[in-house]
Write a protein that holds these residues in place. Sequence first.
Motif, PDB file in Angstrom:
ATOM      1  N   GLU A 298      -0.668  52.043 -35.980  1.00 47.88           N
ATOM      2  CA  GLU A 298      -1.409  52.676 -37.079  1.00 47.88           C
ATOM      3  C   GLU A 298      -2.767  52.019 -37.264  1.00 47.88           C
ATOM      4  O   GLU A 298      -3.769  52.695 -37.481  1.00 47.88           O
ATOM      5  N   ALA A 299      -2.794  50.696 -37.183  1.00 49.45           N
ATOM      6  CA  ALA A 299      -4.051  49.964 -37.351  1.00 49.45           C
ATOM      7  C   ALA A 299      -5.042  50.358 -36.261  1.00 49.45           C
ATOM      8  O   ALA A 299      -6.214  50.610 -36.534  1.00 49.45           O
ATOM      9  N   ILE A 300      -4.562  50.439 -35.026  1.00 53.51           N
ATOM     10  CA  ILE A 300      -5.432  50.816 -33.904  1.00 53.51           C
ATOM     11  C   ILE A 300      -5.946  52.236 -34.096  1.00 53.51           C
ATOM     12  O   ILE A 300      -7.131  52.515 -33.898  1.00 53.51           O
ATOM     13  N   ALA A 301      -5.067  53.152 -34.523  1.00 53.55           N
ATOM     14  CA  ALA A 301      -5.462  54.544 -34.756  1.00 53.55           C
ATOM     15  C   ALA A 301      -6.504  54.636 -35.862  1.00 53.55           C
ATOM     16  O   ALA A 301      -7.474  55.401 -35.754  1.00 53.55           O
ATOM     17  N   MET A 302      -6.345  53.840 -36.935  1.00 56.48           N
ATOM     18  CA  MET A 302      -7.309  53.867 -38.041  1.00 56.48           C
ATOM     19  C   MET A 302      -8.676  53.369 -37.589  1.00 56.48           C
ATOM     20  O   MET A 302      -9.705  53.951 -37.930  1.00 56.48           O
ATOM     21  N   VAL A 303      -8.694  52.294 -36.806  1.00 58.88           N
ATOM     22  CA  VAL A 303      -9.963  51.748 -36.301  1.00 58.88           C
ATOM     23  C   VAL A 303     -10.639  52.777 -35.397  1.00 58.88           C
ATOM     24  O   VAL A 303     -11.850  53.013 -35.494  1.00 58.88           O
ATOM     25  N   ALA A 304      -9.859  53.418 -34.525  1.00 56.14           N
ATOM     26  CA  ALA A 304     -10.413  54.427 -33.614  1.00 56.14           C
ATOM     27  C   ALA A 304     -10.982  55.616 -34.393  1.00 56.14           C
ATOM     28  O   ALA A 304     -12.072  56.110 -34.082  1.00 56.14           O
ATOM     29  N   ALA A 305     -10.263  56.064 -35.423  1.00 56.48           N
ATOM     30  CA  ALA A 305     -10.729  57.195 -36.236  1.00 56.48           C
ATOM     31  C   ALA A 305     -12.018  56.837 -36.966  1.00 56.48           C
ATOM     32  O   ALA A 305     -12.952  57.639 -37.051  1.00 56.48           O
TER      33      ALA A 305
ATOM     34  N   HIS B 187      14.890  48.009 -34.593  1.00 61.32           N
ATOM     35  CA  HIS B 187      13.700  48.040 -33.746  1.00 61.32           C
ATOM     36  C   HIS B 187      12.704  46.987 -34.187  1.00 61.32           C
ATOM     37  O   HIS B 187      12.466  46.809 -35.375  1.00 61.32           O
ATOM     38  N   ILE B 188      12.125  46.333 -33.222  1.00 55.01           N
ATOM     39  CA  ILE B 188      11.093  45.334 -33.480  1.00 55.01           C
ATOM     40  C   ILE B 188       9.739  46.022 -33.275  1.00 55.01           C
ATOM     41  O   ILE B 188       9.544  46.718 -32.287  1.00 55.01           O
ATOM     42  N   HIS B 189       8.846  45.823 -34.221  1.00 49.53           N
ATOM     43  CA  HIS B 189       7.505  46.426 -34.136  1.00 49.53           C
ATOM     44  C   HIS B 189       6.445  45.353 -34.325  1.00 49.53           C
ATOM     45  O   HIS B 189       6.706  44.312 -34.919  1.00 49.53           O
ATOM     46  N   GLN B 190       5.243  45.678 -33.862  1.00 53.64           N
ATOM     47  CA  GLN B 190       4.106  44.801 -34.121  1.00 53.64           C
ATOM     48  C   GLN B 190       3.427  45.303 -35.384  1.00 53.64           C
ATOM     49  O   GLN B 190       3.257  46.503 -35.575  1.00 53.64           O
ATOM     50  N   TYR B 191       3.044  44.344 -36.241  1.00 54.54           N
ATOM     51  CA  TYR B 191       2.407  44.680 -37.510  1.00 54.54           C
ATOM     52  C   TYR B 191       1.116  43.904 -37.689  1.00 54.54           C
ATOM     53  O   TYR B 191       0.918  42.852 -37.090  1.00 54.54           O
ATOM     54  N   GLU B 192       0.274  44.468 -38.546  1.00 55.69           N
ATOM     55  CA  GLU B 192      -0.916  43.757 -38.986  1.00 55.69           C
ATOM     56  C   GLU B 192      -0.857  43.727 -40.508  1.00 55.69           C
ATOM     57  O   GLU B 192      -0.660  44.759 -41.139  1.00 55.69           O
ATOM     58  N   LEU B 193      -0.983  42.534 -41.055  1.00 58.82           N
ATOM     59  CA  LEU B 193      -0.965  42.345 -42.505  1.00 58.82           C
ATOM     60  C   LEU B 193      -2.356  41.926 -42.949  1.00 58.82           C
ATOM     61  O   LEU B 193      -2.913  40.970 -42.413  1.00 58.82           O
ATOM     62  N   MET B 194      -2.918  42.663 -43.886  1.00 56.39           N
ATOM     63  CA  MET B 194      -4.200  42.280 -44.496  1.00 56.39           C
ATOM     64  C   MET B 194      -3.871  41.793 -45.895  1.00 56.39           C
ATOM     65  O   MET B 194      -3.159  42.468 -46.643  1.00 56.39           O
TER      66      MET B 194
END
Length: 127
Positions: free
Chosen positions: A98-105, A3-10
Amino acid sequence: MTHIHQYELMVIVNPEIDERTVPATLDKFLAVITNDGGSIENVDVWGRRRLAYEIQKKTEGIYAVVNFTSTSDTAQELDRQLKLNEQIMRTKVLRAEEAIAMVAAEAKRSEEKAARKAAAPARAAKA
């Protein structure tokens, strides 16, 4: 089937290196993604920022955020290689959801805190 997913790397890079070399430094690592069929959507160097706490006896770091698409194995390999490099002080790889959910929370917590603060003077006035 992978599966291909979108990620955000900090990434937090050692502040002693020249900020202008950060994209080139990251490119070496990001080749792991492109070599494995993934893609780099965006590399955003935020620049030098004060750290919330000392890391490796440093109070500042150069922040960069990379948005990419790859398999989870490739994302793990990228994270592993970054952690082995002495110039990289911290990494955090999140799936985009996950990144979007964390920002929303976090936004929700901030709104609730502001609402409580606004209500506090009204409660105090009634007392």
